[in-house]
Design a protein around this motif. Sequence first.
Motif, PDB file in Angstrom:
ATOM      1  N   VAL A  10      46.797  95.161  56.174  1.00 43.29           N
ATOM      2  CA  VAL A  10      47.454  93.928  56.240  1.00 43.29           C
ATOM      3  C   VAL A  10      48.678  93.793  56.857  1.00 43.29           C
ATOM      4  CG1 VAL A  10      48.326  91.724  54.894  1.00 43.29           C
ATOM      5  CG2 VAL A  10      46.465  93.163  54.108  1.00 43.29           C
ATOM      6  N   GLU A  11      49.513  95.085  56.870  1.00 39.87           N
ATOM      7  CA  GLU A  11      50.718  95.293  57.454  1.00 39.87           C
ATOM      8  C   GLU A  11      50.453  95.366  59.174  1.00 39.87           C
ATOM      9  OE1 GLU A  11      54.914  95.747  58.842  1.00 39.87           O
ATOM     10  OE2 GLU A  11      53.976  94.645  57.343  1.00 39.87           O
ATOM     11  N   VAL A  12      49.538  96.095  59.299  1.00 40.93           N
ATOM     12  CA  VAL A  12      49.164  96.362  60.688  1.00 40.93           C
ATOM     13  C   VAL A  12      48.838  95.029  61.210  1.00 40.93           C
ATOM     14  CG1 VAL A  12      47.281  97.281  62.271  1.00 40.93           C
ATOM     15  CG2 VAL A  12      48.163  98.906  60.427  1.00 40.93           C
ATOM     16  N   VAL A  13      48.175  94.211  60.602  1.00 38.39           N
ATOM     17  CA  VAL A  13      47.744  92.841  60.978  1.00 38.39           C
ATOM     18  C   VAL A  13      48.902  91.911  61.405  1.00 38.39           C
ATOM     19  CG1 VAL A  13      46.605  90.653  60.600  1.00 38.39           C
ATOM     20  CG2 VAL A  13      45.238  92.637  59.926  1.00 38.39           C
ATOM     21  N   ARG A  14      49.764  92.178  60.445  1.00 36.32           N
ATOM     22  CA  ARG A  14      51.088  91.296  60.615  1.00 36.32           C
ATOM     23  C   ARG A  14      51.719  91.757  61.724  1.00 36.32           C
ATOM     24  NH1 ARG A  14      56.201  91.518  60.468  1.00 36.32           N
ATOM     25  NH2 ARG A  14      56.255  93.817  60.427  1.00 36.32           N
ATOM     26  N   ARG A  62      53.578  89.724  51.907  1.00 34.19           N
ATOM     27  CA  ARG A  62      53.909  90.344  50.523  1.00 34.19           C
ATOM     28  C   ARG A  62      52.873  91.024  49.803  1.00 34.19           C
ATOM     29  NH1 ARG A  62      58.206  87.176  46.905  1.00 34.19           N
ATOM     30  NH2 ARG A  62      59.267  87.597  48.789  1.00 34.19           N
ATOM     31  N   GLY A  63      52.907  92.258  49.709  1.00 27.95           N
ATOM     32  CA  GLY A  63      51.470  93.024  49.200  1.00 27.95           C
ATOM     33  C   GLY A  63      50.552  92.799  50.101  1.00 27.95           C
ATOM     34  N   LYS A  64      49.346  92.232  49.666  1.00 29.08           N
ATOM     35  CA  LYS A  64      48.275  91.846  50.515  1.00 29.08           C
ATOM     36  C   LYS A  64      48.060  90.568  50.999  1.00 29.08           C
ATOM     37  CE  LYS A  64      45.329  90.481  46.434  1.00 29.08           C
ATOM     38  NZ  LYS A  64      44.012  90.983  45.584  1.00 29.08           N
ATOM     39  N   TYR A  65      49.335  89.716  50.687  1.00 32.64           N
ATOM     40  CA  TYR A  65      49.209  88.297  51.155  1.00 32.64           C
ATOM     41  C   TYR A  65      49.912  88.366  52.477  1.00 32.64           C
ATOM     42  CZ  TYR A  65      47.753  87.301  46.364  1.00 32.64           C
ATOM     43  OH  TYR A  65      46.889  86.930  45.142  1.00 32.64           O
ATOM     44  N   LEU A  66      49.325  87.467  53.368  1.00 29.38           N
ATOM     45  CA  LEU A  66      49.619  87.380  54.718  1.00 29.38           C
ATOM     46  C   LEU A  66      50.127  85.789  55.025  1.00 29.38           C
ATOM     47  CD1 LEU A  66      50.071  88.856  57.482  1.00 29.38           C
ATOM     48  CD2 LEU A  66      47.702  88.374  57.929  1.00 29.38           C
ATOM     49  N   LEU A  99      48.414  80.192  55.097  1.00 28.47           N
ATOM     50  CA  LEU A  99      48.337  81.421  54.354  1.00 28.47           C
ATOM     51  C   LEU A  99      46.904  81.827  54.460  1.00 28.47           C
ATOM     52  CD1 LEU A  99      49.294  83.313  52.075  1.00 28.47           C
ATOM     53  CD2 LEU A  99      48.171  81.751  50.189  1.00 28.47           C
ATOM     54  N   ALA A 100      46.907  83.209  54.879  1.00 28.32           N
ATOM     55  CA  ALA A 100      45.461  83.961  55.126  1.00 28.32           C
ATOM     56  C   ALA A 100      45.156  84.481  53.972  1.00 28.32           C
ATOM     57  CB  ALA A 100      45.547  84.797  56.522  1.00 28.32           C
ATOM     58  N   HIS A 101      43.840  83.863  53.491  1.00 24.33           N
ATOM     59  CA  HIS A 101      43.231  84.463  52.269  1.00 24.33           C
ATOM     60  C   HIS A 101      41.936  85.176  52.939  1.00 24.33           C
ATOM     61  CE1 HIS A 101      44.647  81.337  49.583  1.00 24.33           C
ATOM     62  NE2 HIS A 101      44.773  80.583  50.744  1.00 24.33           N
ATOM     63  N   LEU A 102      42.200  86.473  52.850  1.00 24.21           N
ATOM     64  CA  LEU A 102      41.038  87.242  53.526  1.00 24.21           C
ATOM     65  C   LEU A 102      39.725  87.818  52.984  1.00 24.21           C
ATOM     66  CD1 LEU A 102      43.879  89.734  55.101  1.00 24.21           C
ATOM     67  CD2 LEU A 102      42.550  87.883  56.327  1.00 24.21           C
ATOM     68  N   GLY A 103      39.769  87.370  51.640  1.00 26.37           N
ATOM     69  CA  GLY A 103      38.801  87.904  50.749  1.00 26.37           C
ATOM     70  C   GLY A 103      38.147  89.279  50.999  1.00 26.37           C
ATOM     71  N   ASP A 145      34.793  85.809  59.271  1.00 26.74           N
ATOM     72  CA  ASP A 145      34.557  85.991  57.911  1.00 26.74           C
ATOM     73  C   ASP A 145      32.802  85.984  57.805  1.00 26.74           C
ATOM     74  OD1 ASP A 145      34.678  86.651  55.327  1.00 26.74           O
ATOM     75  OD2 ASP A 145      35.882  85.011  54.733  1.00 26.74           O
ATOM     76  N   GLN A 146      32.209  87.090  57.610  1.00 27.01           N
ATOM     77  CA  GLN A 146      31.062  87.311  57.249  1.00 27.01           C
ATOM     78  C   GLN A 146      30.413  86.471  56.079  1.00 27.01           C
ATOM     79  OE1 GLN A 146      29.330  91.320  57.188  1.00 27.01           O
ATOM     80  NE2 GLN A 146      27.189  90.611  56.872  1.00 27.01           N
ATOM     81  N   ARG A 147      31.409  86.761  54.827  1.00 24.29           N
ATOM     82  CA  ARG A 147      30.850  86.228  53.761  1.00 24.29           C
ATOM     83  C   ARG A 147      31.430  84.974  53.228  1.00 24.29           C
ATOM     84  NH1 ARG A 147      31.187  91.651  49.634  1.00 24.29           N
ATOM     85  NH2 ARG A 147      29.935  93.048  51.034  1.00 24.29           N
ATOM     86  N   THR A 148      32.395  84.332  54.202  1.00 22.32           N
ATOM     87  CA  THR A 148      33.051  83.024  54.024  1.00 22.32           C
ATOM     88  C   THR A 148      33.671  83.259  52.475  1.00 22.32           C
ATOM     89  OG1 THR A 148      31.242  82.235  55.155  1.00 22.32           O
ATOM     90  CG2 THR A 148      32.869  80.736  54.513  1.00 22.32           C
ATOM     91  N   PHE A 149      34.150  84.202  52.015  1.00 19.69           N
ATOM     92  CA  PHE A 149      35.002  84.068  50.739  1.00 19.69           C
ATOM     93  C   PHE A 149      36.413  84.027  51.007  1.00 19.69           C
ATOM     94  CE2 PHE A 149      31.883  87.416  48.652  1.00 19.69           C
ATOM     95  CZ  PHE A 149      31.072  86.448  48.472  1.00 19.69           C
ATOM     96  N   GLY A 150      37.080  84.116  52.242  1.00 19.66           N
ATOM     97  CA  GLY A 150      38.365  84.021  52.844  1.00 19.66           C
ATOM     98  C   GLY A 150      38.223  82.660  53.208  1.00 19.66           C
ATOM     99  N   GLY A 151      39.575  82.355  54.068  1.00 11.62           N
ATOM    100  CA  GLY A 151      39.870  81.104  54.574  1.00 11.62           C
ATOM    101  C   GLY A 151      41.222  81.131  55.011  1.00 11.62           C
ATOM    102  N   LEU A 152      41.806  79.868  55.526  1.00 13.24           N
ATOM    103  CA  LEU A 152      43.139  79.592  55.754  1.00 13.24           C
ATOM    104  C   LEU A 152      43.497  78.212  54.997  1.00 13.24           C
ATOM    105  CD1 LEU A 152      43.123  80.131  59.859  1.00 13.24           C
ATOM    106  CD2 LEU A 152      43.679  81.867  57.901  1.00 13.24           C
ATOM    107  N   SER A 153      44.875  78.225  54.720  1.00 15.56           N
ATOM    108  CA  SER A 153      45.190  76.807  53.851  1.00 15.56           C
ATOM    109  C   SER A 153      46.641  76.891  54.298  1.00 15.56           C
ATOM    110  CB  SER A 153      45.150  77.182  52.381  1.00 15.56           C
ATOM    111  OG  SER A 153      45.791  78.473  52.035  1.00 15.56           O
ATOM    112  N   LEU A 154      47.040  75.407  54.377  1.00 11.83           N
ATOM    113  CA  LEU A 154      48.373  75.210  54.452  1.00 11.83           C
ATOM    114  C   LEU A 154      49.294  74.995  53.529  1.00 11.83           C
ATOM    115  CD1 LEU A 154      50.533  74.489  56.979  1.00 11.83           C
ATOM    116  CD2 LEU A 154      49.486  72.248  56.988  1.00 11.83           C
ATOM    117  N   HIS A 155      50.356  75.268  53.298  1.00 10.92           N
ATOM    118  CA  HIS A 155      51.316  75.238  52.024  1.00 10.92           C
ATOM    119  C   HIS A 155      52.796  74.928  52.232  1.00 10.92           C
ATOM    120  CE1 HIS A 155      47.963  76.709  49.577  1.00 10.92           C
ATOM    121  NE2 HIS A 155      47.672  77.562  50.514  1.00 10.92           N
TER     122      HIS A 155
END
Length: 318
Positions: A10-14, A62-66, A99-103, A145-155
């Motif tokens: 996740v840090e590499v992605v950041r 922050r941790g696994k949250y991006l 906020l990216a939810h990578l699932g 996202d192959q499984r579509t468990f993740g997504g993007l959201s605005l907060h």
Amino acid sequence: MGKKKAEEYVEVVRRGLERWVTGRTIDTVEVRHPRAIRRHTAGADDFAARLKGLRVGPARRRGKYLWLPVAGGGPSAQSAAEGIAPVLTPSVTHGLAILAHLGMSGQLLVQPQDAPDEKHLRIRIGFLAAGTPAEAAGTELRFVDQRTFGGLSLHDTVPGDPDLLPDVIAHIARDPLDPAFDDAAFHDALRRRRTTIKRALLDQTLISGVGNIYADEALWRSRLHYDRPTATFTRPRTAELLGHVRDVMSEALAVGGTSFDSLYVNVNGESGYFERSLDAYGREDEPCRRCGTPIRRRPWMNRSSYFCPRCQRPPRPS
């Protein structure tokens, strides 16, 4: 790494997003699968309208949250509240963040605009040419996202927070590599929590970024049993443990970071860190690298704990 979202990736992605996306202004948003924005119940058109015209700030983690802080002139709501029509403003001064939810299988990719669509492309974000760095010209951001468990959201972001933290993850503690991590406050909270040390290391309200593997490795280096009560920790012992946690995370990041050398931003690649020989995790019945005693594995909270029964003696029954 298996299927786990490892924090070093996740840090590499950041870092990759910071290089290729920071400072660019969102021009178009194409939502190709409604589940990818299911947390935004007002729908795809509303989601796209809120993002159009916003300028992307430096990616944060922050941790696994991006997340990507966004601001600037353009069609934007005065809050991320859904169902409120976007209002054209010359300057948005409040905090908003994507906020990216990578699932389990989510990927953020920076790709040339003319690159073929990925089979599981879910969201495409295009940028204005103006203000785009030369090396990023002609590229777009894709969520795949192959499984579509993740997504993007605005907060909305937490008012006054220097990291523009999305309010939905306000309860997540800083990770120990964060310069603002407070060692003394962590020790005090650890003592108050009245739990066992591995449970505390995986409690994201206390400390983030320490997964099961990192915890086992840091505890082995510290010669601590995973069931040691946190109430027994002295400040020097806590400081020693935090030092080992940081070492384990830094070594993993150093290896994981070497793989980001192109436009491809991927959190699902196998980390070289997990290909190297670990000291505890996954080494059941193999000799401890310190004393030669076979490493043991015990079931632990639907996972496994690996430890040396000689170097990491269990606490005495109270």
